[in-house]
Design a protein around this motif. Structure first.
Motif, PDB file in Angstrom:
ATOM      1  N   THR A 294       0.854  -1.191   0.000  1.00 40.37           N
ATOM      2  CA  THR A 294       0.000   0.000   0.000  1.00 40.37           C
ATOM      3  C   THR A 294       0.886   1.235   0.000  1.00 40.37           C
ATOM      4  OG1 THR A 294      -1.885  -1.014   1.139  1.00 40.37           O
ATOM      5  CG2 THR A 294      -1.676   1.371   1.307  1.00 40.37           C
ATOM      6  N   LEU A 295       0.565   2.185  -0.858  1.00 38.26           N
ATOM      7  CA  LEU A 295       1.204   3.503  -0.889  1.00 38.26           C
ATOM      8  C   LEU A 295       0.075   4.523  -0.819  1.00 38.26           C
ATOM      9  CD1 LEU A 295       3.776   2.947  -3.794  1.00 38.26           C
ATOM     10  CD2 LEU A 295       4.271   2.960  -1.334  1.00 38.26           C
ATOM     11  N   GLU A 296       0.029   5.317   0.267  1.00 39.29           N
ATOM     12  CA  GLU A 296      -1.088   6.239   0.465  1.00 39.29           C
ATOM     13  C   GLU A 296      -0.588   7.644   0.761  1.00 39.29           C
ATOM     14  OE1 GLU A 296      -4.994   5.038   2.404  1.00 39.29           O
ATOM     15  OE2 GLU A 296      -4.089   6.299   3.970  1.00 39.29           O
ATOM     16  N   ASN A 297      -1.031   8.580  -0.061  1.00 37.51           N
ATOM     17  CA  ASN A 297      -0.633   9.981   0.061  1.00 37.51           C
ATOM     18  C   ASN A 297      -1.761  10.805   0.677  1.00 37.51           C
ATOM     19  OD1 ASN A 297      -1.280  12.706  -1.523  1.00 37.51           O
ATOM     20  ND2 ASN A 297       0.935  12.587  -1.262  1.00 37.51           N
TER      21      ASN A 297
ATOM     22  N   GLY B  23       7.257  -1.165   6.871  1.00 40.79           N
ATOM     23  CA  GLY B  23       7.183   0.195   6.346  1.00 40.79           C
ATOM     24  C   GLY B  23       6.507   1.144   7.312  1.00 40.79           C
ATOM     25  N   ARG B  24       5.933   2.212   6.752  1.00 38.91           N
ATOM     26  CA  ARG B  24       5.213   3.224   7.541  1.00 38.91           C
ATOM     27  C   ARG B  24       3.761   2.780   7.660  1.00 38.91           C
ATOM     28  NH1 ARG B  24       5.315   8.538   9.235  1.00 38.91           N
ATOM     29  NH2 ARG B  24       3.469   9.806   8.845  1.00 38.91           N
ATOM     30  N   GLN B  25       3.289   2.566   8.914  1.00 35.67           N
ATOM     31  CA  GLN B  25       1.993   1.937   9.102  1.00 35.67           C
ATOM     32  C   GLN B  25       1.293   2.455  10.355  1.00 35.67           C
ATOM     33  OE1 GLN B  25       2.326  -2.525   8.287  1.00 35.67           O
ATOM     34  NE2 GLN B  25       4.468  -2.038   8.703  1.00 35.67           N
ATOM     35  N   TYR B  26       0.003   2.129  10.458  1.00 31.49           N
ATOM     36  CA  TYR B  26      -0.736   2.401  11.678  1.00 31.49           C
ATOM     37  C   TYR B  26      -0.290   1.427  12.768  1.00 31.49           C
ATOM     38  CZ  TYR B  26      -4.045   5.206   8.959  1.00 31.49           C
ATOM     39  OH  TYR B  26      -4.614   6.162   8.156  1.00 31.49           O
ATOM     40  N   LEU B  27      -0.252   1.922  14.005  1.00 30.41           N
ATOM     41  CA  LEU B  27       0.051   1.055  15.123  1.00 30.41           C
ATOM     42  C   LEU B  27      -1.150   0.158  15.430  1.00 30.41           C
ATOM     43  CD1 LEU B  27       1.825   3.806  17.153  1.00 30.41           C
ATOM     44  CD2 LEU B  27       2.882   1.595  16.644  1.00 30.41           C
TER      45      LEU B  27
ATOM     46  N   MET C  57       5.569  12.438   0.471  1.00 35.72           N
ATOM     47  CA  MET C  57       4.853  11.919  -0.687  1.00 35.72           C
ATOM     48  C   MET C  57       3.832  10.870  -0.282  1.00 35.72           C
ATOM     49  SD  MET C  57       6.274  10.204  -4.223  1.00 35.72           S
ATOM     50  CE  MET C  57       6.880  11.780  -4.811  1.00 35.72           C
ATOM     51  N   PHE C  58       4.216   9.969   0.622  1.00 39.07           N
ATOM     52  CA  PHE C  58       3.302   8.952   1.120  1.00 39.07           C
ATOM     53  C   PHE C  58       3.259   9.054   2.641  1.00 39.07           C
ATOM     54  CE2 PHE C  58       4.787   7.127  -2.958  1.00 39.07           C
ATOM     55  CZ  PHE C  58       3.576   7.155  -3.624  1.00 39.07           C
ATOM     56  N   GLY C  59       2.718  10.181   3.115  1.00 33.53           N
ATOM     57  CA  GLY C  59       2.726  10.464   4.543  1.00 33.53           C
ATOM     58  C   GLY C  59       1.743   9.655   5.345  1.00 33.53           C
ATOM     59  N   ARG C  60       0.767   9.048   4.682  1.00 34.94           N
ATOM     60  CA  ARG C  60      -0.213   8.266   5.424  1.00 34.94           C
ATOM     61  C   ARG C  60       0.257   6.825   5.627  1.00 34.94           C
ATOM     62  NH1 ARG C  60      -5.004  10.419   6.357  1.00 34.94           N
ATOM     63  NH2 ARG C  60      -5.947   8.365   6.538  1.00 34.94           N
ATOM     64  N   GLN C  61       0.580   6.134   4.544  1.00 31.87           N
ATOM     65  CA  GLN C  61       1.067   4.760   4.649  1.00 31.87           C
ATOM     66  C   GLN C  61       2.014   4.448   3.498  1.00 31.87           C
ATOM     67  OE1 GLN C  61      -2.013   1.681   6.093  1.00 31.87           O
ATOM     68  NE2 GLN C  61      -3.297   3.136   4.994  1.00 31.87           N
ATOM     69  N   ALA C  62       2.968   3.586   3.754  1.00 30.14           N
ATOM     70  CA  ALA C  62       3.869   3.093   2.711  1.00 30.14           C
ATOM     71  C   ALA C  62       4.474   1.785   3.210  1.00 30.14           C
ATOM     72  CB  ALA C  62       4.966   4.104   2.407  1.00 30.14           C
ATOM     73  N   TYR C  63       3.937   0.658   2.744  1.00 29.79           N
ATOM     74  CA  TYR C  63       4.459  -0.618   3.236  1.00 29.79           C
ATOM     75  C   TYR C  63       4.331  -1.708   2.185  1.00 29.79           C
ATOM     76  CZ  TYR C  63      -0.459  -1.888   4.183  1.00 29.79           C
ATOM     77  OH  TYR C  63      -1.794  -2.164   4.068  1.00 29.79           O
TER      78      TYR C  63
END
Length: 390
Positions: free
Chosen positions: A74-77, A110-114, A91-97
């Protein structure tokens, strides 16, 4: 398909003969009006984006690897509708994993919700219908991260398969600091149960150096100032660690859904880390500050197109130096009308009142999450707008 094959060839990757893959583009565009009854002493009117939901677009996909295995990503901007600015300049401040789904669960990097926000968020009105994009409907200052605003960088996340309604999950975020692998680490775990009309979840979060790791939104940073922006907890930015435990439940009966959530948030060893611009209240150095938050909410589907909601939240902070800790009470009232399956109109009214003494040692003022704080013990916020989901 031809474009996909050309792209694969250009990247020098040979396509697998029988692999099945899919990529989906999705997003939300939200804009409307906001009103703040007391923004630093003055009323405030604004046209703003991301009131009911934060505006975003993203790509999510998977590739079937066979045998119950698949690759996922998932790549979410995130962006501001009214200006086009990127969320946090990323660029993908919400999610990138990216990760791997297996018969035994899904592991992503990657960058994700806890895990805590993933499991407890669905039980809070602030992450459902109460101005979640603006953040005004969140628990005070978002200090328990039920809202999921603070993602985890450098994170490893596991989600189990659901068995008889039960699922477990965990997240570990590496600090990324040379010579100290645990310096800004975050650990979160939880369990939830979805049994049809009844749902339940419990979760845990522990963060080292929360001003940088969690609220600084950059797990490798140690040079930024006070990221605890709200007076509700800005005096505790120098805490060495933070812990959150919580549980939530909901029950659906007919057109009604009743829910509730409780969290206990602790900031340990105040003054334990150096933070520019953060001065702990007198007598609080080395101490622990505690916030207890409880919320009850009710949703009613009046018609297939009209949803009504009401919620009440109470937060109480621990006392110190003979001063009564701050208390915050908030009412959220909202309505959502669907024009179609993808477009809706929303209207939300929020009212917060405060009492006691806040983290700065001053008389507590009302401060809706992410709004300019009031100069008094009361604040009213209103959002009205349109949202399109694609």
């Amino acid at each position: 398909m031809k474009k996909s094959l050309l792209l694969i060839a250009a990247c020098g990757i040979a396509p697998t003969a029988h692999a099945q893959s899919s990529v989906t583009l999705y997003g939300i565009v939200d804009a409307g009006f906001r009103y703040n009854s007391n923004a630093g002493g003055k009323s405030q009117f604004a046209i703003a984006g991301g009131n009911e939901s934060a505006s975003r677009f993203g790509l999510t996909g998977s590739e079937d690897l066979g045998g119950g295995y698949k690759a996922v990503f998932t790549l979410e901007n995130g962006f501001t509708t009214t200006t086009g600015a990127l969320q946090g300049g990323l660029m993908f401040g919400r999610q990138a994993y990216v990760g791997l789904g297996t018969p035994y669960g899904t592991l992503t990097l990657g960058r994700q919700y806890l895990t805590l926000s993933s499991y407890l968020g669905p039980f809070s009105s602030g992450t459902d219908w109460a101005a979640r994009g603006a953040g005004w409907g969140y628990h005070p200052a978002g200090l328990d991260d039920v809202d999921g605003t603070e993602r985890a960088n450098n994170a490893i996340k596991y989600v189990s398969p659901r068995y008889r309604g039960v699922q477990v999950g965990a997240t570990y975020s590496l600090g990324g600091i040379s010579g100290n692998v645990t310096q800004n680490e975050m650990i979160s775990a939880g369990v939830d149960y979805d049994g049809g009309p009844f749902r339940f979840a419990a979760a845990y979060l522990f963060v080292k150096n929360p001003n940088y790791a969690l609220f600084g939104n950059n797990a490798t940073s140690s040079a930024t100032g006070n990221n605890f922006a709200s007076p509700i907890f800005s005096g505790y930015a120098s805490a060495a660690s933070q812990q959150v435990v919580g549980a939530g439940a909901s029950y659906t009966f007919g057109s009604f859904t009743a829910g509730g959530i409780y969290t206990n948030t602790k900031f340990f060893n105040i003054g334990g880390i150096a933070v520019a611009g953060a001065k702990p209240p007198a007598g609080e150095v080395g101490q622990t500050a505690t916030f207890n938050t409880g919320e009850a909410n009710l949703k009613y589907r009046l018609t297939p197109t009209l949803l009504l909601g009401v919620a009440y939240t109470y937060t109480r902070a621990s006392s110190y130096n003979g001063k009564s800790g701050a208390s915050y009470q908030q009412w959220n009232l909202g309505a959502d009308y669907a024009l179609s399956k993808q477009t809706d109109l929303y209207f939300v009214v929020l009212r917060e009142t405060a009492g006691g003494f806040d983290s700065t040692g001053r008389r507590a003022v009302a401060a809706l999450t992410f709004a300019t704080p009031s100069t008094s013990d009361a604040q009213t916020g209103v959002t009205l707008g349109i949202r399109h989901i694609f």
